[in-house]
Design a protein around this motif. Structure first.
Motif, PDB file in Angstrom:
ATOM      1  N   ALA A   1      23.700  -7.083  88.664  1.00 48.58           N
ATOM      2  CA  ALA A   1      23.138  -7.777  87.503  1.00 48.58           C
ATOM      3  C   ALA A   1      22.866  -9.246  87.830  1.00 48.58           C
ATOM      4  O   ALA A   1      21.838  -9.803  87.421  1.00 48.58           O
ATOM      5  CB  ALA A   1      24.086  -7.667  86.315  1.00 48.58           C
ATOM      6  N   VAL A   2      23.762  -9.866  88.564  1.00 47.04           N
ATOM      7  CA  VAL A   2      23.578 -11.267  88.960  1.00 47.04           C
ATOM      8  C   VAL A   2      22.348 -11.398  89.857  1.00 47.04           C
ATOM      9  O   VAL A   2      21.526 -12.312  89.700  1.00 47.04           O
ATOM     10  CB  VAL A   2      24.838 -11.795  89.673  1.00 47.04           C
ATOM     11  CG1 VAL A   2      24.623 -13.230  90.163  1.00 47.04           C
ATOM     12  CG2 VAL A   2      26.050 -11.723  88.743  1.00 47.04           C
ATOM     13  N   PHE A   3      22.219 -10.469  90.796  1.00 47.35           N
ATOM     14  CA  PHE A   3      21.076 -10.448  91.714  1.00 47.35           C
ATOM     15  C   PHE A   3      19.764 -10.403  90.925  1.00 47.35           C
ATOM     16  O   PHE A   3      18.830 -11.170  91.179  1.00 47.35           O
ATOM     17  CB  PHE A   3      21.205  -9.244  92.639  1.00 47.35           C
ATOM     18  CG  PHE A   3      20.078  -9.064  93.623  1.00 47.35           C
ATOM     19  CD1 PHE A   3      20.176  -9.575  94.907  1.00 47.35           C
ATOM     20  CD2 PHE A   3      18.932  -8.356  93.276  1.00 47.35           C
ATOM     21  CE1 PHE A   3      19.138  -9.399  95.824  1.00 47.35           C
ATOM     22  CE2 PHE A   3      17.894  -8.175  94.181  1.00 47.35           C
ATOM     23  CZ  PHE A   3      18.000  -8.711  95.455  1.00 47.35           C
ATOM     24  N   ALA A   4      19.680  -9.482  89.950  1.00 54.32           N
ATOM     25  CA  ALA A   4      18.456  -9.332  89.159  1.00 54.32           C
ATOM     26  C   ALA A   4      18.187 -10.591  88.332  1.00 54.32           C
ATOM     27  O   ALA A   4      17.048 -11.068  88.244  1.00 54.32           O
ATOM     28  CB  ALA A   4      18.568  -8.113  88.253  1.00 54.32           C
TER      29      ALA A   4
ATOM     30  N   ASP B   1      32.368  -7.320  93.393  1.00 58.15           N
ATOM     31  CA  ASP B   1      31.192  -8.169  93.543  1.00 58.15           C
ATOM     32  C   ASP B   1      29.894  -7.422  93.799  1.00 58.15           C
ATOM     33  O   ASP B   1      28.818  -7.908  93.450  1.00 58.15           O
ATOM     34  CB  ASP B   1      31.430  -9.205  94.645  1.00 58.15           C
ATOM     35  CG  ASP B   1      31.751  -8.578  95.997  1.00 58.15           C
ATOM     36  OD1 ASP B   1      32.102  -7.386  96.050  1.00 58.15           O
ATOM     37  OD2 ASP B   1      31.664  -9.291  97.014  1.00 58.15           O
ATOM     38  N   THR B   2      29.955  -6.240  94.382  1.00 64.01           N
ATOM     39  CA  THR B   2      28.723  -5.533  94.731  1.00 64.01           C
ATOM     40  C   THR B   2      28.126  -4.824  93.524  1.00 64.01           C
ATOM     41  O   THR B   2      26.929  -4.954  93.238  1.00 64.01           O
ATOM     42  CB  THR B   2      28.981  -4.538  95.867  1.00 64.01           C
ATOM     43  OG1 THR B   2      29.608  -5.219  96.964  1.00 64.01           O
ATOM     44  CG2 THR B   2      27.684  -3.917  96.362  1.00 64.01           C
TER      45      THR B   2
ATOM     46  N   GLU C   1      39.122  -0.420  98.468  1.00 63.23           N
ATOM     47  CA  GLU C   1      40.052  -1.292  99.196  1.00 63.23           C
ATOM     48  C   GLU C   1      40.356  -2.539  98.367  1.00 63.23           C
ATOM     49  O   GLU C   1      41.513  -2.974  98.286  1.00 63.23           O
ATOM     50  CB  GLU C   1      39.466  -1.691 100.549  1.00 63.23           C
ATOM     51  CG  GLU C   1      40.430  -2.530 101.380  1.00 63.23           C
ATOM     52  CD  GLU C   1      39.908  -2.833 102.763  1.00 63.23           C
ATOM     53  OE1 GLU C   1      40.737  -2.978 103.695  1.00 63.23           O
ATOM     54  OE2 GLU C   1      38.674  -2.941 102.931  1.00 63.23           O
ATOM     55  N   ARG C   2      39.354  -3.113  97.749  1.00 64.22           N
ATOM     56  CA  ARG C   2      39.559  -4.306  96.923  1.00 64.22           C
ATOM     57  C   ARG C   2      40.484  -4.017  95.743  1.00 64.22           C
ATOM     58  O   ARG C   2      41.264  -4.878  95.324  1.00 64.22           O
ATOM     59  CB  ARG C   2      38.220  -4.827  96.410  1.00 64.22           C
ATOM     60  CG  ARG C   2      37.341  -5.435  97.491  1.00 64.22           C
ATOM     61  CD  ARG C   2      35.975  -5.831  96.951  1.00 64.22           C
ATOM     62  NE  ARG C   2      36.030  -6.984  96.089  1.00 64.22           N
ATOM     63  CZ  ARG C   2      35.973  -8.242  96.504  1.00 64.22           C
ATOM     64  NH1 ARG C   2      35.888  -8.517  97.795  1.00 64.22           N
ATOM     65  NH2 ARG C   2      36.008  -9.244  95.646  1.00 64.22           N
ATOM     66  N   LEU C   3      40.413  -2.792  95.229  1.00 65.25           N
ATOM     67  CA  LEU C   3      41.263  -2.427  94.097  1.00 65.25           C
ATOM     68  C   LEU C   3      42.665  -1.986  94.535  1.00 65.25           C
ATOM     69  O   LEU C   3      43.546  -1.808  93.689  1.00 65.25           O
ATOM     70  CB  LEU C   3      40.594  -1.321  93.284  1.00 65.25           C
ATOM     71  CG  LEU C   3      39.333  -1.765  92.524  1.00 65.25           C
ATOM     72  CD1 LEU C   3      38.614  -0.571  91.903  1.00 65.25           C
ATOM     73  CD2 LEU C   3      39.669  -2.785  91.441  1.00 65.25           C
ATOM     74  N   GLY C   4      42.873  -1.783  95.827  1.00 64.02           N
ATOM     75  CA  GLY C   4      44.219  -1.561  96.360  1.00 64.02           C
ATOM     76  C   GLY C   4      44.798  -0.166  96.179  1.00 64.02           C
ATOM     77  O   GLY C   4      46.014   0.017  96.318  1.00 64.02           O
ATOM     78  N   PHE C   5      43.972   0.841  95.926  1.00 66.47           N
ATOM     79  CA  PHE C   5      44.497   2.174  95.642  1.00 66.47           C
ATOM     80  C   PHE C   5      45.319   2.754  96.795  1.00 66.47           C
ATOM     81  O   PHE C   5      46.265   3.517  96.575  1.00 66.47           O
ATOM     82  CB  PHE C   5      43.351   3.144  95.320  1.00 66.47           C
ATOM     83  CG  PHE C   5      42.502   2.746  94.149  1.00 66.47           C
ATOM     84  CD1 PHE C   5      43.042   2.037  93.076  1.00 66.47           C
ATOM     85  CD2 PHE C   5      41.157   3.060  94.107  1.00 66.47           C
ATOM     86  CE1 PHE C   5      42.273   1.656  91.993  1.00 66.47           C
ATOM     87  CE2 PHE C   5      40.372   2.693  93.034  1.00 66.47           C
ATOM     88  CZ  PHE C   5      40.926   1.988  91.977  1.00 66.47           C
ATOM     89  N   TYR C   6      44.951   2.393  98.030  1.00 63.66           N
ATOM     90  CA  TYR C   6      45.627   2.934  99.211  1.00 63.66           C
ATOM     91  C   TYR C   6      47.113   2.575  99.247  1.00 63.66           C
ATOM     92  O   TYR C   6      47.915   3.244  99.925  1.00 63.66           O
ATOM     93  CB  TYR C   6      44.943   2.411 100.484  1.00 63.66           C
ATOM     94  CG  TYR C   6      45.071   0.915 100.670  1.00 63.66           C
ATOM     95  CD1 TYR C   6      46.116   0.370 101.417  1.00 63.66           C
ATOM     96  CD2 TYR C   6      44.161   0.035 100.088  1.00 63.66           C
ATOM     97  CE1 TYR C   6      46.246  -1.001 101.578  1.00 63.66           C
ATOM     98  CE2 TYR C   6      44.289  -1.330 100.246  1.00 63.66           C
ATOM     99  CZ  TYR C   6      45.320  -1.844 100.979  1.00 63.66           C
ATOM    100  OH  TYR C   6      45.463  -3.206 101.140  1.00 63.66           O
TER     101      TYR C   6
END
Length: 372
Positions: free
Chosen positions: A58-61, A52-53, A229-234
């Motif tokens: 692009a959404v913000f702009a 989301d960040t 963390e969101r992608l779960g690599f850990y």
């Protein structure tokens, strides 16, 4: 008595004139609004919308452009793969499939290594100096001069700060431990890492976890704690290394079709530029907040934080600058941009060592020692 009558007459005339001016103002505003064209652009992102960040820049702009133009100029944002895959975003803009894209220049170094210098290269600028070079030291102009041969123009539109060095299945204690490791890493960074014995793999963000899970790669880098963390690599590769020497201050760009840009009214161009500046600052600020929380969360989940060994850093530094000299022989665009960039880097680092580095080094060390 006469003075009072004259004064009342003057006040009455003034009030009438005032009402007339106000009425004219209310009539003029819609007329101006009606003269502004309704414009709809499509934007393809280089990122999935679950990040989301970085996707959200692009959404913000787009939201701010719409607000600044009273809804007259709308930009519809599509995640990578909805219109074209992320790796085809630049070609989609050049071919006018879409008017604009939001992605990283270094994804396109297969076309020319100079694509990377506008975004991030190993041992390059931190985020403060990156903005200084792009906005006020000729960086934007040099990058656009190069990009016009590829049918696009660009504006900074996002920043991550210094990134992390990635997730590894096994611990890296020396340069020797990198030999033969298959690692997801893109662009110029991949060229440098290949000289250290790594086998670089270029994968989009959404494909990294499955590749780690299947064992087709042994390591991966993306951005930093929040996204990682969101992608779960850990869950698969527990060793988390720092720093990312290849991305000390990444800039994400809005790549724009020049023909479509020229069609815009000047007010809309100003709105876009303002929104792009805001998106650049906002993304960095968001990451600085979110990463602070995420790094603590990851360690709590078992992530093993490790610094990259000094011999890895030293050899990578040596190989990076040797590579840049080779690029100067192969790429006319690189040869044109790199000398001024390098001079700015040298002078910027000299200045930052005086105040910024001295301050940061002291307060970080003091806080760690005293916990205050």
């Amino acid at each position: 008595m006469t003075d009072n009558i004259e004064r009342r007459g003057f006040l009455k005339r003034s009030a009438t004139l005032g009402l007339g001016a106000a009425a004219a103002g209310t009539l003029a505003a819609p007329a101006i609004a009606q003269s502004a064209p309704n414009i709809r652009w499509r934007l393809t992102s280089g990122f999935p919308n679950n990040l989301d960040t970085i996707y959200g820049g692009a959404v913000f702009a787009a939201e701010r452009v719409k607000a600044m133009t009273g809804g007259k100029f709308e930009i519809q944002v599509f995640q990578a793969g909805e219109i074209v895959p992320g790796g085809q975003a630049l070609d989609a803009v050049a071919g006018n499939t879409v008017e604009i894209a939001h992605t990283c220049g270094y994804y396109f170094t297969g076309k020319d290594p100079a694509f990377a210098i506008g975004s991030a290269i190993p041992f390059g600028l931190n985020s403060r100096l990156q903005n200084a070079w792009l906005y006020h030291a000729g960086g934007n102009e040099a990058y656009d001069d190069f990009l016009k041969d590829h049918g696009v123009m660009a504006r900074p539109g996002g920043a991550t700060g210094s990134q992390m060095g990635g997730w590894f299945r096994k611990e890296i204690n020396s340069l020797q431990d990198l030999k033969g490791i298959k690692m997801r890493i893109a662009g110029v960074a991949g060229d440098v890492m290949s000289r250290l014995g790594v086998v670089p793999q270029q994968l989009p963000g959404g494909d990294i976890y499955p590749a780690l899970e299947r064992g087709t790669i042994d390591a991966a880098e993306w951005v930093g704690p929040y996204d990682d963390e969101r992608l779960g690599f850990y869950q698969i590769a527990p060793y988390y290394y720092y720093p990312s020497f290849w991305e000390g201050g990444l800039t994400i760009h809005f790549f724009i079709n020049p023909g479509e840009w020229e069609k815009l009214p000047e007010e809309y161009k100003a709105a876009l530029d303002t929104a792009f500046h805001a998106a650049n600052i906002n993304m960095q600020a968001l990451y600085d907040v979110k990463n602070t929380t995420a790094i603590r969360s990851l360690v709590g989940k078992g992530a093993q934080l490790r610094p990259l060994p000094r011999d890895v850093m030293d050899e990578a530094y040596k190989q990076a600058f040797a590579l840049y000299e080779e690029y100067s022989q192969k790429s006319p665009a690189w040869a044109k941009i790199y000398p001024d960039w390098k001079k700015f880097r040298e002078e910027g680092f000299e200045w930052f060592r005086v105040a910024e580095f001295s301050y940061d080094s002291y307060v970080f060390g003091a806080q760690a020692a005293n916990q205050q």
